[in-house]
Design an enzyme around this catalytic site. Structure first.
Site, short mmCIF file in Angstrom:
data_model
loop_
_atom_site.label_atom_id
_atom_site.label_comp_id
_atom_site.label_asym_id
_atom_site.label_seq_id
_atom_site.Cartn_x
_atom_site.Cartn_y
_atom_site.Cartn_z
N GLY A 38 0.80 -1.23 0.00
CA GLY A 38 0.00 0.00 0.00
C GLY A 38 0.83 1.28 0.00
N CYS A 247 -26.69 -9.93 -17.63
CA CYS A 247 -26.07 -9.66 -18.93
C CYS A 247 -27.00 -10.14 -20.05
CB CYS A 247 -24.72 -10.36 -19.03
SG CYS A 247 -23.99 -10.31 -20.66
N CYS A 272 -21.92 -7.78 -19.94
CA CYS A 272 -20.74 -7.94 -19.08
C CYS A 272 -19.65 -6.96 -19.52
CB CYS A 272 -20.16 -9.34 -19.21
SG CYS A 272 -21.12 -10.63 -18.46
#
Lengths: 288, 198
Positions: A38, A247, A272
């Site tokens: 991070g 979808c 999608c």
């Protein structure tokens, strides 16, 4: 006798475009980034044959990773067949001679802009994110020295205030992408502009995630099996987007959907965003 | 081979160092798990293959190194100078990479740079060569890169090592990162790894 200008021979470039000293510098930065999950490691970003904002950070990270045996997949907003994805894939096929694929399962390195594939990644894969702004505090703290101090002291109150202001004004946190996370319980990090739908995939992922920001000259990392917590409050827990529809091509109900306008009458459909996943659901053969 | 000749490094510098880097990345992102690391064509004693491979992969003119007394021979210094051109420093705190041939020489981990609070990446990375990565007393590791816990039993670490590592991990995000090597493989030990000594 003419001059041979055949640039399609990748032998005319350094392997994977960057020179060896640059790759070593980036490799050292990547190792530091993995050791401190991070934390944004500064690196000497190079000029790439692509404008900043088109993935020069991801490009440099990928160039430092790639070897001859790798299988590269590149996606842009989940799709393998958009301009940015195709250019980057062709770039590496040319300058490194690597094999490329659209199948998530067979890639060893996946460079991505703004999505994480729906199919769960494995420990043998590395996902490289193109990141425009790696500093989650930048919107409130324009001063780099100050932002760095806040990271050093782990003082992230300003981000919680941002979340709180959204909740008090709108009743919910109005950030649907680039939703800030705390990595390994220490550093506030930006997951790049992925939809917050993808944030849970970063938590204890089996694959190594590397983030490259070319213009901002930063690399950060989320190693496998690392705790990634999306910021929230006890009484306002983090939630992901939920879709009413499925979808319209493959019928998937668990994937992130893009809205497509069909005509001037406002008819619309959802498909999608991850094209390889959609094709797989439909049992279609994808290009290898 | 003549005694004054510099031994060969990687046969294929571009691809051998790429392959070595990916193995290092794998080792560091899966702490405690040995990853095989082939050495260069030749390396002067007492450098083992993996330690030499790491130096050749990461060190260059921008990356000052420090050699412990065990490695500080004329042949090792000339080899590294010729192949990497990395400045060789006398002060371990100023080095980006410390190459350690014999952990017994080390007084502890405090002599190396732990990084600064705003820049924890400015720390020293230690490459610590051991007789073997197995066969010693077992410790249990946990942290990023490790699914639950994993055990590690390197041979030849001094007694102070694991208590010192515990302190190193306690000052996260500052601290040093270590690669342990033997004659075949490398184990990564980033500062984010916690150790439990049974």
């Amino acid at each position: 006798m003419g001059i041979d200008l055949a640039f399609d021979d990748h032998g005319v470039y350094s392997f994977a475009y960057l020179d060896e000293m640059t790759k070593r510098m980036i490799r050292r930065a990547i190792l530091k980034a993995v050791a401190v999950p991070g934390y944004q490691v500064p690196f000497g970003s190079r000029e790439m044959p692509l404008p900043p904002g088109w993935g020069t950070g991801g490009l440099q990270v990928t160039a430092s990773l790639l070897g001859r045996e790798d299988m590269l997949k590149v996606i842009d907003q989940g799709a393998d067949d958009t301009t940015n994805a195709i250019s980057i894939r062709r770039f590496f096929a040319r300058v490194a001679g690597v094999a490329t694929t659209e199948r998530t399962g067979e890639a060893t390195v996946i460079q991505t802009r703004h999505r994480i594939p729906e199919r769960a990644l494995t420990e043998d894969q590395i996902i490289v994110f193109q990141q425009p702004q790696p500093e989650p505090l930048r919107r409130f703290i324009p001063h780099e020295v100050v932002a760095r101090k806040l990271h050093a002291f782990a003082q992230y109150g300003v981000m919680y205030v941002r979340l709180y202001e959204d909740i008090s004004r709108l009743g919910h946190v109005a950030m649907s992408s680039d939703y800030p996370v705390i990595v390994n319980g220490r550093y506030l990090a930006s997951p790049s502009p992925i939809p917050k739908f993808d944030n849970p995939k970063l938590h204890r992922s089996r694959a190594l995630a590397l983030f490259g920001a070319g213009r901002e000259r930063r690399i950060h990392a989320i190693p496998p099996f690392t705790d990634v917590k999306s910021l929230d409050f006890v009484d306002h827990p983090f939630t992901v987007q939920h879709f009413e529809s499925c979808c319209s091509l493959c019928g998937a109900q668990d994937s992130y959907l893009d809205e497509i306008l069909l005509d001037d009458g406002g008819r619309r459909a959802f498909v999608c965003s991850d094209t390889a996943y959609c094709a797989e659901q439909r049992g279609e053969r994808t290009k290898s | 081979m003549r005694a004054d000749m510099i031994p060969l490094a990687f046969r294929d510098p571009v691809h051998d160092s790429q392959s070595a880097f990916r193995r290092l990345l794998r080792a560091l992102s899966r702490p405690g798990t040995p990853v095989s690391l082939p050495g260069p064509a030749e390396a002067p004693e007492p450098m083992g293959g993996p330690l030499a491979a790491i130096a050749l992969t990461l060190a260059d003119a921008d990356c000052p190194i420090w050699l412990d007394p065990a490695l500080s021979t004329e042949r090792v210094r000339r080899y590294l100078h010729f192949h990497t051109n990395a400045p060789q420093l006398a002060d371990p705190r100023a080095a980006a990479i410390a190459l350690i041939g014999d952990a017994g020489w080390l007084p502890g981990l405090n002599g190396f740079h732990p990084g600064d609070a705003p820049y924890p990446d400015r720390s020293t990375t230690l490459i610590l060569q051991l007789p073997a990565l197995t066969g010693g007393s077992t410790v249990r590791l946990s942290g990023p890169g490790i699914e639950t816990t994993t055990s590690l039993a390197p041979l030849g670490l001094p007694n102070w090592f694991w208590p010192a590592w515990h302190e190193n991990a306690a000052r996260y995000p500052l601290g040093v990162d270590i690669f342990l090597t033997d004659d075949r493989a490398v184990v990564g030990l980033p500062r984010s790894t916690n150790v439990e000594v049974p």
